[in-house]
Motif scaffolding. Structure first.
Motif, PDB file in Angstrom:
ATOM      1  N   ALA A  21       0.762  -1.260  -0.050  1.00 41.02           N
ATOM      2  CA  ALA A  21      -0.146   0.020  -0.074  1.00 41.02           C
ATOM      3  C   ALA A  21       0.945   1.251   0.298  1.00 41.02           C
ATOM      4  O   ALA A  21       0.694   2.236  -0.583  1.00 41.02           O
ATOM      5  CB  ALA A  21      -0.974   0.066   1.192  1.00 41.02           C
ATOM      6  N   THR A  22       2.071   1.146   0.780  1.00 33.37           N
ATOM      7  CA  THR A  22       2.795   2.180   0.987  1.00 33.37           C
ATOM      8  C   THR A  22       3.473   2.759  -0.327  1.00 33.37           C
ATOM      9  O   THR A  22       3.864   3.747  -0.649  1.00 33.37           O
ATOM     10  CB  THR A  22       3.891   2.498   2.166  1.00 33.37           C
ATOM     11  OG1 THR A  22       4.502   1.080   1.879  1.00 33.37           O
ATOM     12  CG2 THR A  22       3.182   2.262   3.351  1.00 33.37           C
ATOM     13  N   GLY A  30      -6.533  12.947   6.561  1.00 35.41           N
ATOM     14  CA  GLY A  30      -8.007  12.452   6.406  1.00 35.41           C
ATOM     15  C   GLY A  30      -8.173  11.065   6.939  1.00 35.41           C
ATOM     16  O   GLY A  30      -8.952  10.301   6.245  1.00 35.41           O
ATOM     17  N   VAL A  31      -7.419  10.563   7.691  1.00 37.63           N
ATOM     18  CA  VAL A  31      -7.588   8.967   8.056  1.00 37.63           C
ATOM     19  C   VAL A  31      -8.622   8.692   9.188  1.00 37.63           C
ATOM     20  O   VAL A  31      -9.040   7.461   9.482  1.00 37.63           O
ATOM     21  CB  VAL A  31      -6.185   8.224   8.302  1.00 37.63           C
ATOM     22  CG1 VAL A  31      -5.596   8.349   7.201  1.00 37.63           C
ATOM     23  CG2 VAL A  31      -5.548   8.831   9.639  1.00 37.63           C
ATOM     24  N   ALA A 269      -4.321  -4.523   9.840  1.00 33.40           N
ATOM     25  CA  ALA A 269      -5.322  -4.083   9.223  1.00 33.40           C
ATOM     26  C   ALA A 269      -4.833  -3.218   7.934  1.00 33.40           C
ATOM     27  O   ALA A 269      -5.421  -3.125   7.089  1.00 33.40           O
ATOM     28  CB  ALA A 269      -5.938  -2.584  10.199  1.00 33.40           C
ATOM     29  N   GLY A 270      -3.334  -3.137   7.711  1.00 33.81           N
ATOM     30  CA  GLY A 270      -2.991  -2.582   6.423  1.00 33.81           C
ATOM     31  C   GLY A 270      -3.107  -1.467   6.046  1.00 33.81           C
ATOM     32  O   GLY A 270      -3.379  -1.007   5.132  1.00 33.81           O
ATOM     33  N   ILE A 271      -3.161  -0.467   7.138  1.00 35.86           N
ATOM     34  CA  ILE A 271      -3.419   0.859   7.003  1.00 35.86           C
ATOM     35  C   ILE A 271      -2.272   1.583   7.554  1.00 35.86           C
ATOM     36  O   ILE A 271      -1.544   1.361   8.447  1.00 35.86           O
ATOM     37  CB  ILE A 271      -4.913   1.249   7.812  1.00 35.86           C
ATOM     38  CG1 ILE A 271      -4.648   1.064   9.372  1.00 35.86           C
ATOM     39  CG2 ILE A 271      -5.995   0.530   7.209  1.00 35.86           C
ATOM     40  CD1 ILE A 271      -6.173   1.611   9.926  1.00 35.86           C
ATOM     41  N   PHE A 272      -2.465   3.031   7.614  1.00 30.82           N
ATOM     42  CA  PHE A 272      -1.518   4.060   8.154  1.00 30.82           C
ATOM     43  C   PHE A 272      -1.704   4.085   9.434  1.00 30.82           C
ATOM     44  O   PHE A 272      -2.988   4.634   9.873  1.00 30.82           O
ATOM     45  CB  PHE A 272      -1.345   5.249   7.230  1.00 30.82           C
ATOM     46  CG  PHE A 272      -0.747   5.169   6.091  1.00 30.82           C
ATOM     47  CD1 PHE A 272       0.722   5.182   5.631  1.00 30.82           C
ATOM     48  CD2 PHE A 272      -1.591   4.859   4.954  1.00 30.82           C
ATOM     49  CE1 PHE A 272       1.191   5.039   4.321  1.00 30.82           C
ATOM     50  CE2 PHE A 272      -0.962   4.511   3.702  1.00 30.82           C
ATOM     51  CZ  PHE A 272       0.463   4.782   3.378  1.00 30.82           C
ATOM     52  N   ASN A 273      -0.759   4.429  10.328  1.00 27.31           N
ATOM     53  CA  ASN A 273      -1.065   4.759  11.819  1.00 27.31           C
ATOM     54  C   ASN A 273      -1.483   6.431  11.699  1.00 27.31           C
ATOM     55  O   ASN A 273      -0.941   7.006  10.790  1.00 27.31           O
ATOM     56  CB  ASN A 273       0.176   4.659  12.539  1.00 27.31           C
ATOM     57  CG  ASN A 273      -0.320   4.431  13.883  1.00 27.31           C
ATOM     58  OD1 ASN A 273      -1.473   4.744  14.381  1.00 27.31           O
ATOM     59  ND2 ASN A 273       0.640   3.591  14.816  1.00 27.31           N
ATOM     60  N   THR A 274      -2.295   6.683  12.829  1.00 25.36           N
ATOM     61  CA  THR A 274      -2.746   8.201  13.060  1.00 25.36           C
ATOM     62  C   THR A 274      -2.099   8.729  14.124  1.00 25.36           C
ATOM     63  O   THR A 274      -1.922   7.985  15.175  1.00 25.36           O
ATOM     64  CB  THR A 274      -4.152   8.385  13.066  1.00 25.36           C
ATOM     65  OG1 THR A 274      -4.552   7.793  11.734  1.00 25.36           O
ATOM     66  CG2 THR A 274      -4.601   9.697  13.162  1.00 25.36           C
ATOM     67  N   GLY A 275      -1.596   9.802  14.407  1.00 25.24           N
ATOM     68  CA  GLY A 275      -1.172  10.322  15.635  1.00 25.24           C
ATOM     69  C   GLY A 275      -1.922  11.627  15.730  1.00 25.24           C
ATOM     70  O   GLY A 275      -2.766  12.189  15.161  1.00 25.24           O
ATOM     71  N   ALA A 276      -1.778  12.091  17.040  1.00 26.38           N
ATOM     72  CA  ALA A 276      -2.355  13.147  17.753  1.00 26.38           C
ATOM     73  C   ALA A 276      -1.292  13.874  18.605  1.00 26.38           C
ATOM     74  O   ALA A 276      -0.503  13.218  19.319  1.00 26.38           O
ATOM     75  CB  ALA A 276      -3.491  12.826  18.609  1.00 26.38           C
TER      76      ALA A 276
END
Length: 280
Positions: A21-22, A30-31, A269-276
């Motif tokens: 994916a990457t 917008g994740v 999950a095969g997705i990008f991590n999100t941070g705060a």
């Protein structure tokens, strides 16, 4: 209980999907799906327009017209699943494929994307549970300020509360390890919302994008869920691959970009991590 062998297999499979994916998809702010009543806002656009994902179809949910609803269906609950890639074909946004009209398609093992006129697509992660701490309000503070060194902003009207000093749990980058931080989090949502109503009466209160702390490029989003049913707050979303958030999503001075999910979760999950962006 999931056996370690199954976890290892899922992790390995997920890492392959992640690497594929990457190769063609980059991290974007917008994740994380909008919290709560945002999904009832018929005027809001969520996701990027004009394409669909290339990957394995996990589910196709029919009779979905709202992009927020599609995002939340793909976003999981943050416990049993943290999200997939989604595409919504809505004729009102220009997607005129009659066989897929008002259909929310959820994908895994994404390897890229292809054109689909009028479709809205994104990679979703669930709204994040947060904890409201004791808070003092004062005029003059920035939005998303450091609650350890200053008071948070007061509310603008009786219907719109002031910023809350909120603790955001994070994954800390290791499965099961948790790392927390706090931030002055502006309120967001529907001031006049009632359970079961079809729309956000009076308009959705968006997250403030002005008067950010100097140097901030991280994106304000309404993705924090509190304990109360209508308790929604904003925070700054950032790329956790860089502790500062990186140039495109830089956190305020004194804040760090903490990952919201573990490496194992995002790999499986095969997705990008999100941070705060949070302060300690």
């Amino acid at each position: 209980m999931i056996k370690a062998t199954l976890l290892s297999a899922a992790a390995c499979h997920g890492v392959l999907a992640w690497e594929a994916a990457t190769a063609s998809v980059s991290w974007a702010p917008g994740v994380t799906c909008p919290a709560g009543a945002f999904e009832f806002d018929p005027s809001s656009m969520y996701g990027e327009s004009g394409y669909e994902w290339v990957g394995d179809v996990v589910a196709s949910i029919h009779h979905i017209g709202n992009p927020q609803s599609c995002c939340q269906l793909a976003g999981g609950d943050g416990i049993h699943g943290i999200g997939r890639f989604y595409t919504l074909c809505n004729p009102k946004t220009g997607c005129h494929d009659s066989k897929r009209a008002y259909t929310c398609t959820i994908f895994s093992n994404v390897t890229g994307k292809r054109p689909l006129a009028g479709a809205l697509s994104g990679h979703a992660q669930a709204p994040v549970r947060s904890i409201i701490n004791g808070v003092q309000h004062a005029e003059g503070a920035n939005n998303y300020a450091n609650p350890f060194v200053s008071a948070c902003r007061p509310g603008k009207t009786e219907a719109i509360p002031g910023d809350s000093n909120i603790t955001i749990p994070g994954a800390g980058g290791g499965h099961g390890a948790r790392e927390e931080g706090a931030v002055c989090a502006p309120w967001c949502g529907c001031p006049k919302a009632k359970e079961g109503q079809p729309a956000c009466l009076g308009g959705f209160v968006e997250c403030p994008t002005d008067d950010l702390p100097p140097g901030t490029t991280a994106t304000p989003q309404c993705f924090l869920l509190g304990v109360a049913p209508r308790d929604f707050n904003c925070a700054l979303v950032c790329d956790p691959s860089d502790p500062t958030g990186g140039p495109a999503s830089r956190c305020p001075k004194g804040a760090a970009c903490k990952p919201l999910y573990s490496k194992l979760d995002v790999a499986s999950a095969g997705i990008f991590n999100t941070g705060a962006c949070v302060y300690n």
